[in-house]
Scaffold this motif. Structure first.
Motif, PDB file in Angstrom:
ATOM      1  N   THR A  13      -8.340  13.071  -3.003  1.00 18.90           N
ATOM      2  CA  THR A  13      -7.131  13.188  -3.829  1.00 18.90           C
ATOM      3  C   THR A  13      -7.464  13.685  -5.225  1.00 18.90           C
ATOM      4  O   THR A  13      -6.743  14.514  -5.795  1.00 18.90           O
ATOM      5  CB  THR A  13      -6.416  11.828  -3.917  1.00 18.90           C
ATOM      6  OG1 THR A  13      -5.776  11.573  -2.669  1.00 18.90           O
ATOM      7  CG2 THR A  13      -5.364  11.803  -5.015  1.00 18.90           C
TER       8      THR A  13
ATOM      9  N   TYR B  95      -8.226  10.111 -14.314  1.00 21.17           N
ATOM     10  CA  TYR B  95      -7.407   9.742 -13.170  1.00 21.17           C
ATOM     11  C   TYR B  95      -7.080   8.252 -13.238  1.00 21.17           C
ATOM     12  O   TYR B  95      -7.967   7.420 -13.484  1.00 21.17           O
ATOM     13  CB  TYR B  95      -8.161   9.982 -11.864  1.00 21.17           C
ATOM     14  CG  TYR B  95      -8.552  11.410 -11.589  1.00 21.17           C
ATOM     15  CD1 TYR B  95      -7.674  12.283 -10.964  1.00 21.17           C
ATOM     16  CD2 TYR B  95      -9.824  11.874 -11.925  1.00 21.17           C
ATOM     17  CE1 TYR B  95      -8.049  13.593 -10.681  1.00 21.17           C
ATOM     18  CE2 TYR B  95     -10.208  13.178 -11.646  1.00 21.17           C
ATOM     19  CZ  TYR B  95      -9.314  14.031 -11.020  1.00 21.17           C
ATOM     20  OH  TYR B  95      -9.691  15.322 -10.748  1.00 21.17           O
TER      21      TYR B  95
ATOM     22  N   VAL C 205       2.683  16.479  -4.482  1.00 21.08           N
ATOM     23  CA  VAL C 205       2.051  16.560  -5.799  1.00 21.08           C
ATOM     24  C   VAL C 205       2.919  17.400  -6.725  1.00 21.08           C
ATOM     25  O   VAL C 205       3.297  18.527  -6.390  1.00 21.08           O
ATOM     26  CB  VAL C 205       0.638  17.169  -5.712  1.00 21.08           C
ATOM     27  CG1 VAL C 205       0.012  17.256  -7.109  1.00 21.08           C
ATOM     28  CG2 VAL C 205      -0.248  16.354  -4.781  1.00 21.08           C
ATOM     29  N   GLN C 206       3.222  16.845  -7.885  1.00 18.96           N
ATOM     30  CA  GLN C 206       3.963  17.548  -8.924  1.00 18.96           C
ATOM     31  C   GLN C 206       3.061  17.728 -10.132  1.00 18.96           C
ATOM     32  O   GLN C 206       2.385  16.793 -10.553  1.00 18.96           O
ATOM     33  CB  GLN C 206       5.220  16.769  -9.316  1.00 18.96           C
ATOM     34  CG  GLN C 206       6.245  16.620  -8.201  1.00 18.96           C
ATOM     35  CD  GLN C 206       6.934  17.921  -7.855  1.00 18.96           C
ATOM     36  OE1 GLN C 206       6.959  18.864  -8.657  1.00 18.96           O
ATOM     37  NE2 GLN C 206       7.514  17.989  -6.662  1.00 18.96           N
TER      38      GLN C 206
ATOM     39  N   GLU D 215      -0.664  17.446 -16.429  1.00 20.85           N
ATOM     40  CA  GLU D 215      -0.594  16.189 -15.683  1.00 20.85           C
ATOM     41  C   GLU D 215      -0.190  16.489 -14.249  1.00 20.85           C
ATOM     42  O   GLU D 215       0.691  17.317 -13.999  1.00 20.85           O
ATOM     43  CB  GLU D 215       0.427  15.256 -16.321  1.00 20.85           C
ATOM     44  CG  GLU D 215       0.576  13.915 -15.608  1.00 20.85           C
ATOM     45  CD  GLU D 215       1.613  13.023 -16.275  1.00 20.85           C
ATOM     46  OE1 GLU D 215       1.211  12.185 -17.109  1.00 20.85           O
ATOM     47  OE2 GLU D 215       2.817  13.193 -15.975  1.00 20.85           O
TER      48      GLU D 215
ATOM     49  N   THR E  40       0.777  14.389 -10.530  1.00 21.28           N
ATOM     50  CA  THR E  40       1.089  13.099  -9.909  1.00 21.28           C
ATOM     51  C   THR E  40       1.193  13.267  -8.403  1.00 21.28           C
ATOM     52  O   THR E  40       1.944  14.122  -7.917  1.00 21.28           O
ATOM     53  CB  THR E  40       2.412  12.536 -10.450  1.00 21.28           C
ATOM     54  OG1 THR E  40       2.331  12.391 -11.868  1.00 21.28           O
ATOM     55  CG2 THR E  40       2.720  11.180  -9.826  1.00 21.28           C
ATOM     56  N   MET E  41       0.443  12.455  -7.666  1.00 17.46           N
ATOM     57  CA  MET E  41       0.579  12.423  -6.214  1.00 17.46           C
ATOM     58  C   MET E  41       1.468  11.240  -5.826  1.00 17.46           C
ATOM     59  O   MET E  41       1.276  10.117  -6.299  1.00 17.46           O
ATOM     60  CB  MET E  41      -0.774  12.270  -5.514  1.00 17.46           C
ATOM     61  CG  MET E  41      -0.644  12.059  -3.992  1.00 17.46           C
ATOM     62  SD  MET E  41      -2.212  11.843  -3.133  1.00 17.46           S
ATOM     63  CE  MET E  41      -2.739  13.564  -3.013  1.00 17.46           C
ATOM     64  N   SER E  42       2.441  11.508  -4.948  1.00 15.90           N
ATOM     65  CA  SER E  42       3.359  10.477  -4.485  1.00 15.90           C
ATOM     66  C   SER E  42       3.377  10.434  -2.967  1.00 15.90           C
ATOM     67  O   SER E  42       3.177  11.459  -2.297  1.00 15.90           O
ATOM     68  CB  SER E  42       4.783  10.750  -4.994  1.00 15.90           C
ATOM     69  OG  SER E  42       4.826  10.766  -6.406  1.00 15.90           O
ATOM     70  N   HIS E  43       3.613   9.245  -2.450  1.00 18.48           N
ATOM     71  CA  HIS E  43       3.836   9.063  -1.015  1.00 18.48           C
ATOM     72  C   HIS E  43       5.166   8.364  -0.827  1.00 18.48           C
ATOM     73  O   HIS E  43       5.395   7.287  -1.390  1.00 18.48           O
ATOM     74  CB  HIS E  43       2.716   8.231  -0.383  1.00 18.48           C
ATOM     75  CG  HIS E  43       2.986   7.897   1.041  1.00 18.48           C
ATOM     76  ND1 HIS E  43       3.495   6.676   1.444  1.00 18.48           N
ATOM     77  CD2 HIS E  43       2.861   8.641   2.183  1.00 18.48           C
ATOM     78  CE1 HIS E  43       3.655   6.678   2.749  1.00 18.48           C
ATOM     79  NE2 HIS E  43       3.265   7.841   3.228  1.00 18.48           N
TER      80      HIS E  43
ATOM     81  N   ARG F 277       6.850   7.198  -3.942  1.00 17.54           N
ATOM     82  CA  ARG F 277       6.164   6.260  -4.825  1.00 17.54           C
ATOM     83  C   ARG F 277       4.915   6.900  -5.411  1.00 17.54           C
ATOM     84  O   ARG F 277       4.022   7.303  -4.675  1.00 17.54           O
ATOM     85  CB  ARG F 277       5.754   5.000  -4.049  1.00 17.54           C
ATOM     86  CG  ARG F 277       4.979   3.975  -4.875  1.00 17.54           C
ATOM     87  CD  ARG F 277       4.513   2.821  -4.005  1.00 17.54           C
ATOM     88  NE  ARG F 277       3.605   3.261  -2.956  1.00 17.54           N
ATOM     89  CZ  ARG F 277       2.284   3.439  -3.121  1.00 17.54           C
ATOM     90  NH1 ARG F 277       1.723   3.245  -4.308  1.00 17.54           N
ATOM     91  NH2 ARG F 277       1.552   3.819  -2.092  1.00 17.54           N
ATOM     92  N   PRO F 278       4.801   7.008  -6.761  1.00 16.84           N
ATOM     93  CA  PRO F 278       3.578   7.556  -7.361  1.00 16.84           C
ATOM     94  C   PRO F 278       2.366   6.709  -6.992  1.00 16.84           C
ATOM     95  O   PRO F 278       2.405   5.479  -7.060  1.00 16.84           O
ATOM     96  CB  PRO F 278       3.851   7.504  -8.861  1.00 16.84           C
ATOM     97  CG  PRO F 278       5.343   7.485  -8.980  1.00 16.84           C
ATOM     98  CD  PRO F 278       5.826   6.705  -7.787  1.00 16.84           C
TER      99      PRO F 278
ATOM    100  N   VAL G 156      -2.339   9.520 -10.675  1.00 15.28           N
ATOM    101  CA  VAL G 156      -1.964  10.421 -11.766  1.00 15.28           C
ATOM    102  C   VAL G 156      -3.230  10.955 -12.418  1.00 15.28           C
ATOM    103  O   VAL G 156      -4.190  10.204 -12.654  1.00 15.28           O
ATOM    104  CB  VAL G 156      -1.107   9.708 -12.831  1.00 15.28           C
ATOM    105  CG1 VAL G 156      -0.787  10.647 -13.980  1.00 15.28           C
ATOM    106  CG2 VAL G 156       0.178   9.174 -12.211  1.00 15.28           C
TER     107      VAL G 156
END
Length: 260
Positions: free
Chosen positions: A33, A60, A73-74, A88, A90-93, A96-97, A100
Motif C-alpha cells: 500500500t 504514512y 485511492v484519492q 496527500e 488516501t486509501m479507503s476500503h 473508510r479511510p 494516508v
C-alpha cells in the motif's frame, strides 16, 4: 501471484493474495500500500510538471486494517509549487479511510560536489544467507528475495529484492518500488517472538537522499522497545552505490494472551 495489485480504474485497485499480512492473513500487509500511494502521488504530480520534482520525504499514517479486497485511492495537492510541493494520498476500503500519505516534492539541484553521508557501510550480500521469514505467516513476506545477517535480536543487516511488480502491467519508479518494501523492516529483526508480543507499526516516515538504482535494497535495521508499550524500528536504506535515506516506524507493543 503476478503482482500485489490489479488496476480496476483511475482510482480503484484490487489487492491480490500476494498482499497477505504478517499479523493476519485475511488483511493486507501495509508495505505494498505504501508503494501504491507513492506511485499515485508521483503520477498526479507528473501531470502538472513538465520536469517533475523529486520525491524527498513521505510520511504514512496507518488508520486501520485493510482487507484483501478492492480499494480506492484519492490524491490531492495540499501545497502546489514550482520548487516545493506537498501532496496527500488516501486509501479507503468500503468508504473508510485506512491509510494516508503526505509527500514533499523538491526541485533538484546539482550538489554532487558536496554529496556524502556518515552512515556505516552495508556489508556485502555475497555469502549472506537467505531468510524465509520463519516467524511470520502470510504471503507478502515470502514474495521478495531476502538475504539477512542478524547480529542479535533487534539488530540486523538485510538485502532485499522484489520479485513481483507492484501493479500488474504498470511501470513504477524506483522510488515507489522501494517504498513498497520499506515496511518489511519492522519484521526483519524482532527483539521478541511475534508469537508472544505484537508490535505493529502505526506509521512510517521515509527521508530520502536520492532515487535508488539496481534491483537490491539494503536495510541496516535496529528495533528498540521502551518500558511502556512503545517501540521504534529505525532503518538506514542502501543500494549498491551507498545510502539512499532512512525510515522510522513507531510501534505499539502489546503482550499477547498466554495460549493464543
Amino acid at each position: 501471484m503476478t503482482a500485489y495489485f490489479e488496476r480496476l480504474g483511475e482510482t480503484t485497485f484490487r489487492a491480490t493474495s500476494a498482499t497477505e499480512g504478517a499479523w493476519n492473513v485475511t488483511e493486507q500487509h501495509i508495505a505494498p500500500t505504501l508503494g501504491l500511494l507513492a506511485h499515485l502521488m508521483q503520477l498526479e504530480h507528473a501531470t502538472r510538471h513538465e520536469h517533475p520534482l523529486s520525491l524527498a520525504k513521505v510520511n504514512y499514517d496507518i488508520l486501520g486494517v485493510i482487507p484483501i479486497d478492492e480499494v480506492e485511492v484519492q490524491v490531492r495537492v495540499l501545497r502546489p509549487g514550482r520548487t516545493i510541493e506537498l501532496l496527500e494520498a488516501t486509501m479507503s476500503h468500503d468508504g473508510r479511510p485506512a491509510a494516508v500519505a503526505r509527500a514533499w516534492f523538491l526541485k533538484p539541484h546539482d550538489t554532487a560536489d558536496v554529496a556524502g553521508a556518515a552512515f556505516p557501510t552495508m556489508p556485502s550480500r555475497d555469502g549472506m544467507p537467505s531468510w524465509d521469514a520463519p516467524k511470520w505467516p502470510g504471503a507478502f513476506v515470502r514474495t521478495p528475495d531476502i538475504r539477512r545477517s542478524e547480529q542479535f535480536p533487534g539488530r540486523a543487516h538485510s538485502w532485499i529484492r522484489p520479485l513481483i511488480p507492484l501493479i500488474e502491467g504498470e511501470e513504477i519508479s524506483p522510488t515507489a518500488r522501494m517504498l513498497g518494501l520499506v515496511d518489511i523492516a519492522n519484521g526483519l529483526t524482532p527483539r521478541v517472538s511475534p508469537s508472544e508480543v505484537a508490535f505493529p507499526n502505526l506509521d512510517l516516515s521515509a527521508h530520502l537522499l536520492r532515487e535508488p538504482v539496481g534491483d537490491w535494497l539494503g536495510f541496516d535495521t535496529t528495533m528498540s522497545i521502551g518500558p511502556g508499550g512503545l517501540g521504534v524500528t529505525h532503518t538506514v536504506l542502501h543500494d549498491d552505490e551507498g545510502p539512499i535515506g532512512t525510515s522510522v516506524q513507531e510501534l505499539t507493543v502489546r503482550p499477547l494472551p498466554v495460549g493464543r
